[in-house]
Scaffold this motif. Structure first.
Motif, PDB file in Angstrom:
ATOM      1  N   GLU A 102       5.179  22.041  30.304  1.00  0.00           N
ATOM      2  CA  GLU A 102       6.578  21.656  30.097  1.00  0.00           C
ATOM      3  C   GLU A 102       7.030  20.573  31.077  1.00  0.00           C
ATOM      4  O   GLU A 102       7.916  19.802  30.780  1.00  0.00           O
ATOM      5  CB  GLU A 102       7.493  22.876  30.241  1.00  0.00           C
ATOM      6  CG  GLU A 102       7.505  23.773  29.042  1.00  0.00           C
ATOM      7  CD  GLU A 102       8.116  23.116  27.812  1.00  0.00           C
ATOM      8  OE1 GLU A 102       9.137  22.437  27.940  1.00  0.00           O
ATOM      9  OE2 GLU A 102       7.561  23.290  26.727  1.00  0.00           O
ATOM     10  N   GLU A 103       6.407  20.514  32.237  1.00  0.00           N
ATOM     11  CA  GLU A 103       6.873  19.615  33.285  1.00  0.00           C
ATOM     12  C   GLU A 103       6.303  18.202  33.174  1.00  0.00           C
ATOM     13  O   GLU A 103       6.991  17.225  33.400  1.00  0.00           O
ATOM     14  CB  GLU A 103       6.495  20.207  34.643  1.00  0.00           C
ATOM     15  CG  GLU A 103       7.312  19.665  35.786  1.00  0.00           C
ATOM     16  CD  GLU A 103       7.037  20.432  37.054  1.00  0.00           C
ATOM     17  OE1 GLU A 103       6.487  19.818  37.984  1.00  0.00           O
ATOM     18  OE2 GLU A 103       7.349  21.629  37.108  1.00  0.00           O
ATOM     19  N   ASN A 104       5.027  18.087  32.832  1.00  0.00           N
ATOM     20  CA  ASN A 104       4.362  16.785  32.845  1.00  0.00           C
ATOM     21  C   ASN A 104       3.831  16.347  31.492  1.00  0.00           C
ATOM     22  O   ASN A 104       2.995  15.467  31.408  1.00  0.00           O
ATOM     23  CB  ASN A 104       3.205  16.800  33.847  1.00  0.00           C
ATOM     24  CG  ASN A 104       3.688  17.045  35.255  1.00  0.00           C
ATOM     25  OD1 ASN A 104       4.617  16.399  35.711  1.00  0.00           O
ATOM     26  ND2 ASN A 104       3.083  18.006  35.932  1.00  0.00           N
ATOM     27  N   GLY A 105       4.285  16.956  30.427  1.00  0.00           N
ATOM     28  CA  GLY A 105       3.785  16.620  29.096  1.00  0.00           C
ATOM     29  C   GLY A 105       4.337  15.295  28.591  1.00  0.00           C
ATOM     30  O   GLY A 105       5.118  14.612  29.263  1.00  0.00           O
ATOM     31  N   PRO A 106       3.952  14.939  27.373  1.00  0.00           N
ATOM     32  CA  PRO A 106       4.449  13.697  26.771  1.00  0.00           C
ATOM     33  C   PRO A 106       5.917  13.822  26.371  1.00  0.00           C
ATOM     34  O   PRO A 106       6.455  14.927  26.298  1.00  0.00           O
ATOM     35  CB  PRO A 106       3.555  13.541  25.534  1.00  0.00           C
ATOM     36  CG  PRO A 106       3.093  14.911  25.217  1.00  0.00           C
ATOM     37  CD  PRO A 106       3.011  15.648  26.514  1.00  0.00           C
ATOM     38  N   PRO A 107       6.580  12.702  26.098  1.00  0.00           N
ATOM     39  CA  PRO A 107       7.979  12.743  25.683  1.00  0.00           C
ATOM     40  C   PRO A 107       8.165  13.630  24.453  1.00  0.00           C
ATOM     41  O   PRO A 107       7.261  13.764  23.623  1.00  0.00           O
ATOM     42  CB  PRO A 107       8.301  11.289  25.339  1.00  0.00           C
ATOM     43  CG  PRO A 107       7.286  10.484  26.062  1.00  0.00           C
ATOM     44  CD  PRO A 107       6.065  11.335  26.158  1.00  0.00           C
ATOM     45  N   MET A 108       9.363  14.221  24.354  1.00  0.00           N
ATOM     46  CA  MET A 108       9.647  15.148  23.252  1.00  0.00           C
ATOM     47  C   MET A 108      11.094  15.020  22.801  1.00  0.00           C
ATOM     48  O   MET A 108      11.995  14.871  23.623  1.00  0.00           O
ATOM     49  CB  MET A 108       9.396  16.585  23.710  1.00  0.00           C
ATOM     50  CG  MET A 108       9.744  17.635  22.668  1.00  0.00           C
ATOM     51  SD  MET A 108       9.729  19.314  23.309  1.00  0.00           S
ATOM     52  CE  MET A 108       8.031  19.494  23.789  1.00  0.00           C
ATOM     53  N   LEU A 109      11.285  15.093  21.486  1.00  0.00           N
ATOM     54  CA  LEU A 109      12.617  15.192  20.895  1.00  0.00           C
ATOM     55  C   LEU A 109      12.806  16.651  20.509  1.00  0.00           C
ATOM     56  O   LEU A 109      11.970  17.216  19.797  1.00  0.00           O
ATOM     57  CB  LEU A 109      12.719  14.304  19.652  1.00  0.00           C
ATOM     58  CG  LEU A 109      13.980  14.459  18.797  1.00  0.00           C
ATOM     59  CD1 LEU A 109      15.222  14.030  19.574  1.00  0.00           C
ATOM     60  CD2 LEU A 109      13.847  13.660  17.507  1.00  0.00           C
ATOM     61  N   ARG A 110      13.871  17.278  21.000  1.00  0.00           N
ATOM     62  CA  ARG A 110      14.172  18.681  20.674  1.00  0.00           C
ATOM     63  C   ARG A 110      15.590  18.737  20.116  1.00  0.00           C
ATOM     64  O   ARG A 110      16.533  18.303  20.768  1.00  0.00           O
ATOM     65  CB  ARG A 110      14.055  19.557  21.906  1.00  0.00           C
ATOM     66  CG  ARG A 110      14.334  21.040  21.615  1.00  0.00           C
ATOM     67  CD  ARG A 110      14.149  21.907  22.852  1.00  0.00           C
ATOM     68  NE  ARG A 110      12.748  21.926  23.234  1.00  0.00           N
ATOM     69  CZ  ARG A 110      12.321  21.965  24.508  1.00  0.00           C
ATOM     70  NH1 ARG A 110      13.179  21.984  25.505  1.00  0.00           N
ATOM     71  NH2 ARG A 110      11.035  21.997  24.768  1.00  0.00           N
ATOM     72  N   VAL A 111      15.695  19.281  18.901  1.00  0.00           N
ATOM     73  CA  VAL A 111      16.984  19.347  18.210  1.00  0.00           C
ATOM     74  C   VAL A 111      17.230  20.784  17.771  1.00  0.00           C
ATOM     75  O   VAL A 111      16.329  21.438  17.252  1.00  0.00           O
ATOM     76  CB  VAL A 111      16.970  18.410  16.971  1.00  0.00           C
ATOM     77  CG1 VAL A 111      18.307  18.442  16.261  1.00  0.00           C
ATOM     78  CG2 VAL A 111      16.611  16.999  17.374  1.00  0.00           C
ATOM     79  N   ARG A 112      18.446  21.267  18.008  1.00  0.00           N
ATOM     80  CA  ARG A 112      18.840  22.626  17.584  1.00  0.00           C
ATOM     81  C   ARG A 112      19.875  22.482  16.474  1.00  0.00           C
ATOM     82  O   ARG A 112      20.927  21.880  16.673  1.00  0.00           O
ATOM     83  CB  ARG A 112      19.383  23.406  18.772  1.00  0.00           C
ATOM     84  CG  ARG A 112      18.313  23.643  19.848  1.00  0.00           C
ATOM     85  CD  ARG A 112      18.870  24.316  21.089  1.00  0.00           C
ATOM     86  NE  ARG A 112      19.487  25.595  20.800  1.00  0.00           N
ATOM     87  CZ  ARG A 112      18.840  26.775  20.772  1.00  0.00           C
ATOM     88  NH1 ARG A 112      17.556  26.815  21.009  1.00  0.00           N
ATOM     89  NH2 ARG A 112      19.486  27.887  20.513  1.00  0.00           N
ATOM     90  N   LEU A 113      19.558  23.056  15.299  1.00  0.00           N
ATOM     91  CA  LEU A 113      20.379  22.879  14.107  1.00  0.00           C
ATOM     92  C   LEU A 113      20.883  24.213  13.576  1.00  0.00           C
ATOM     93  O   LEU A 113      20.185  25.225  13.672  1.00  0.00           O
ATOM     94  CB  LEU A 113      19.544  22.231  12.993  1.00  0.00           C
ATOM     95  CG  LEU A 113      18.870  20.901  13.299  1.00  0.00           C
ATOM     96  CD1 LEU A 113      17.852  20.573  12.220  1.00  0.00           C
ATOM     97  CD2 LEU A 113      19.899  19.809  13.421  1.00  0.00           C
ATOM     98  N   THR A 114      22.063  24.195  12.960  1.00  0.00           N
ATOM     99  CA  THR A 114      22.522  25.367  12.222  1.00  0.00           C
ATOM    100  C   THR A 114      21.695  25.456  10.944  1.00  0.00           C
ATOM    101  O   THR A 114      21.009  24.496  10.550  1.00  0.00           O
ATOM    102  CB  THR A 114      24.008  25.228  11.845  1.00  0.00           C
ATOM    103  OG1 THR A 114      24.144  24.120  10.939  1.00  0.00           O
ATOM    104  CG2 THR A 114      24.890  25.032  13.067  1.00  0.00           C
ATOM    105  N   GLY A 115      21.784  26.581  10.261  1.00  0.00           N
ATOM    106  CA  GLY A 115      21.076  26.730   8.999  1.00  0.00           C
ATOM    107  C   GLY A 115      21.493  25.683   7.981  1.00  0.00           C
ATOM    108  O   GLY A 115      20.660  25.118   7.267  1.00  0.00           O
TER     109      GLY A 115
END
Length: 196
Positions: free
Chosen positions: A138-151
């Motif tokens: 989690e600390e040194n990994g590649p870039p990430m897009l994280r999105v939290r959506l409603t149903g």
């Protein structure tokens, strides 16, 4: 270097879209909120797979909760988004790995898209170990897009994504390969070139 995570919780907008003409389109996921926009490039097949898996996961959530989860059966018209991608479309990274999850406590779909990374390994075991380390770091990994959506947002995203994928070149009625505006060399016609 620490991992860059583009977090949208919640996004004002999360869509799949394209830039370019059919046959030469580049596919993007784009999230935006509070004046910031993140666009990541991916393949057409990744967009289709993501949309299908989102619908499958939402259907499973509805089934397991006996219909008590706030997940609509179809995309609600009031959250439909048919607008083009926000400009300028600047690619943050190309997507390699994607993941989906359902947060039962918050009643949210979590979509993660991680940057494509080249892994070098001498054996299949080394490669599997390197992939596992990459996913756990989690600390040194590649870039990430994280999105939290409603149903509802997730259903609307999946519908639009499938519409975008299907808006390309029409398939040949004989071989199902895409028809180009210049014509099509159909393997079922033994290479005979026919107009679109």
């Amino acid at each position: 270097m620490s991992r860059q995570v583009f977090l949208y919780d919640p996004p004002e907008r999360f869509v799949a879209g394209t830039v370019g003409l059919p046959g030469r389109r580049t596919f993007f996921l784009q999230a935006s909120a509070a004046g910031r926009v993140t666009s990541v490039a991916l393949e057409k097949t990744q967009v289709a797979a993501l949309a299908e898996r989102i619908d499958e996961l939402l259907d499973e959530v509805v089934r397991r909760t006996g219909g008590n989860a706030p997940v609509p059966a179809v995309a609600p018209a009031d959250v439909s988004d048919t607008a083009p991608l926000d400009n300028p479309v600047e690619e943050e990274f190309r997507v390699g790995t994607m993941a989906l999850a359902w947060d039962g406590e918050e009643q949210r779909m979590i979509v993660e898209a991680q940057a494509l990374v080249e892994l070098e390994a001498e054996s299949d075991e080394d490669l599997a170990e390197a992939e596992e380390r990459l996913l756990q770091d989690e600390e040194n990994g590649p870039p990430m897009l994280r999105v939290r959506l409603t149903g509802a947002q997730a259903r609307a995203f999946a519908k639009r994504a499938l519409d975008v994928v299907n808006a390309g070149r029409p398939p040949c009625p004989l071989c199902s390969l895409p028809l180009d505006p210049e014509g099509h060399v159909c393997p079922r016609q033994n290479g005979y070139r026919r107009g679109a």
